[in-house]
Design an enzyme around this catalytic site. Structure first.
Site, PDB file in Angstrom:
ATOM      1  CG  ASP A 103      12.884 104.052 144.647  1.00 28.46           C
ATOM      2  OD1 ASP A 103      11.796 104.652 144.565  1.00 28.46           O
ATOM      3  OD2 ASP A 103      13.004 102.926 145.163  1.00 28.46           O
ATOM      4  CG  HIS A 104      11.303 105.518 148.192  1.00 27.63           C
ATOM      5  ND1 HIS A 104      10.150 106.082 148.698  1.00 27.63           N
ATOM      6  CD2 HIS A 104      10.956 104.319 147.674  1.00 27.63           C
ATOM      7  CE1 HIS A 104       9.138 105.245 148.505  1.00 27.63           C
ATOM      8  NE2 HIS A 104       9.598 104.175 147.876  1.00 27.63           N
ATOM      9  CD  GLU A 177      12.294  99.987 148.810  1.00 24.52           C
ATOM     10  OE1 GLU A 177      12.235  99.064 147.981  1.00 24.52           O
ATOM     11  OE2 GLU A 177      11.762 101.088 148.655  1.00 24.52           O
ATOM     12  CG  HIS A 220       8.663  99.764 150.574  1.00 26.48           C
ATOM     13  ND1 HIS A 220       8.782 101.044 151.062  1.00 26.48           N
ATOM     14  CD2 HIS A 220       8.551  99.903 149.227  1.00 26.48           C
ATOM     15  CE1 HIS A 220       8.750 101.910 150.071  1.00 26.48           C
ATOM     16  NE2 HIS A 220       8.596 101.233 148.945  1.00 26.48           N
ATOM     17  CG  HIS A 257       6.543 103.114 145.480  1.00 24.58           C
ATOM     18  ND1 HIS A 257       7.849 103.448 145.766  1.00 24.58           N
ATOM     19  CD2 HIS A 257       6.138 103.993 144.539  1.00 24.58           C
ATOM     20  CE1 HIS A 257       8.216 104.485 145.033  1.00 24.58           C
ATOM     21  NE2 HIS A 257       7.187 104.837 144.279  1.00 24.58           N
ATOM     22  CG  ASN A 279       9.312 101.772 142.325  1.00 21.80           C
ATOM     23  OD1 ASN A 279       9.009 102.178 141.199  1.00 21.80           O
ATOM     24  ND2 ASN A 279       9.772 102.571 143.260  1.00 21.80           N
TER      25      ASN A 279
END
Length: 349
Positions: A103-104, A177, A220, A257, A279
């Site tokens: 992720d990310h 996040e 987020h 997200h 997510n």
């Protein structure tokens, strides 16, 4: 809940993963993509997916990987490898398809996170072993669009050669996040334009399969209902522009997200616009920790040596309270399966 017989079902193959994503796209549901940081949280996700007869995605962020490697090592790639190896081993005991994702990964972490993980898969493939991860996310949303596309093309070229799906992002997911704070992002950056979605399709479709985190006001973190101003119609407008330019087969596999605090009706609306992965991190973090807090408060005099007493080892044994935490996280993931309509839709059924 039905008890599942023990079978040998490894982590999804590339073909199975593509089948999972395309089935979700055609039938209007999405997979919960659960961020994990340990074998305990990974086990909670595996249990939940199996009990709901839902395929699912287990993912590791840069921060999650660093944590999993231990405070003395702090190697995000090594920690991610450790979790992935655990999931590969445990997935064989469950009869649903599990995909592994990262992720990310921001541009400054590509060389120390994504590239080592791709290299690990290349080494495994040379030995005839399955891929370590099924997909990786490159988050180039902080870059100008042209630069984001250039780097995404380079990464997708390498991923496609190894049957890895790449997830990319344009626009910015607000909030904070994993140590990245986007709380001051200008409002217009929170919404991906139709032109961006067309540009991504034009640049990446000829190279290989990819998922796309287009932004539509998502944030987020956790917020009270009504504080997140989602505009799901942004996704429809972008998909319509892509279909007009390239045909229906070019519709993006979209990723949602920052879904915490979103109304269920808004989540369901996005499913109709091509969201096939959502997510989930904040809500499962809370579920895991909330159960631990409850356990400790109820058993205060058992887990601590209060007023000269010795406590009770059966209560302060970490296995006791981690088991409670795992079950609580598992229950929250099961709700996500229902919310995203993936329950009972495993490709193995």
């Amino acid at each position: 809940m039905e008890t599942f017989k023990e079978i040998s079902m490894p982590v999804a193959t590339y073909e199975q993963y593509c089948q999972m994503l395309e089935k979700a796209n055609k039938e209007g549901y999405a997979y919960p993509a659960i961020n994990v940081t340990s074998t305990s949280t990974a086990n909670a996700a595996l249990k939940a997916f199996a009990e709901m007869k839902s395929d699912g995605i287990i993912q590791v962020s840069t921060g999650g990987g660093e944590f999993a490697s231990g405070s003395n090592i702090k190697d995000m790639a090594l920690g991610a490898i450790s979790i992935a190896e655990h999931v590969h081993t445990m997935a064989k005991k469950y009869n649903v398809c599990i995909a592994l994702h990262t992720d990310h990964c921001h541009p400054d972490k590509v060389e120390k996170f994504m590239v080592p993980l791709i290299e690990e898969t290349e080494k495994r493939r040379a030995k005839g072993l399955p891929n370590l991860f099924n997909s990786h996310m490159f988050d180039g949303s902080e870059l100008p669009l042209e630069e984001n596309i250039r780097v995404s093309k380079e990464l997708l070229t390498r991923c496609a050669k190894n049957e890895i799906i790449l997830e990319i992002e344009t626009g910015v997911v607000g909030g904070e996040e994993d140590g990245v704070n986007n709380e001051g992002t200008p409002a217009d950056k929170l919404y991906t334009s139709p032109e961006e979605m067309v540009a991504i399709a034009k640049a990446l479709r000829p190279i290989g399969k990819f998922m796309y985190a287009a932004t539509f006001g998502n944030v987020h973190g956790v917020y009270k209902p009504g504080n997140v101003k989602l505009r799901p119609e942004i996704l429809k407008q972008g998909q319509d522009a892509v279909v007009k330019e390239f045909g229906d087969e070019a519709r993006h596999w979209l990723v949602f997200h920052g879904g915490s605090g979103s109304e269920l009706s808004e989540i369901h609306e996005t499913l109709g616009y091509g969201v096939i992965k959502m997510n989930i991190d904040t809500d499962t973090q809370y579920a895991y920790t909330r159960a631990v807090v409850d356990y400790m408060l109820k058993n205060y005099d058992q887990v601590l040596k209060v007023e000269g007493e010795v406590g009770n080892k059966k209560f302060y044994d970490p296995r006791a309270w981690m088991k409670v935490a795992e079950n609580s996280m598992c229950d929250r993931i099961k709700v996500a399966c229902d919310d995203l309509k993936s329950t009972g839709k495993s490709i193995l059924l």
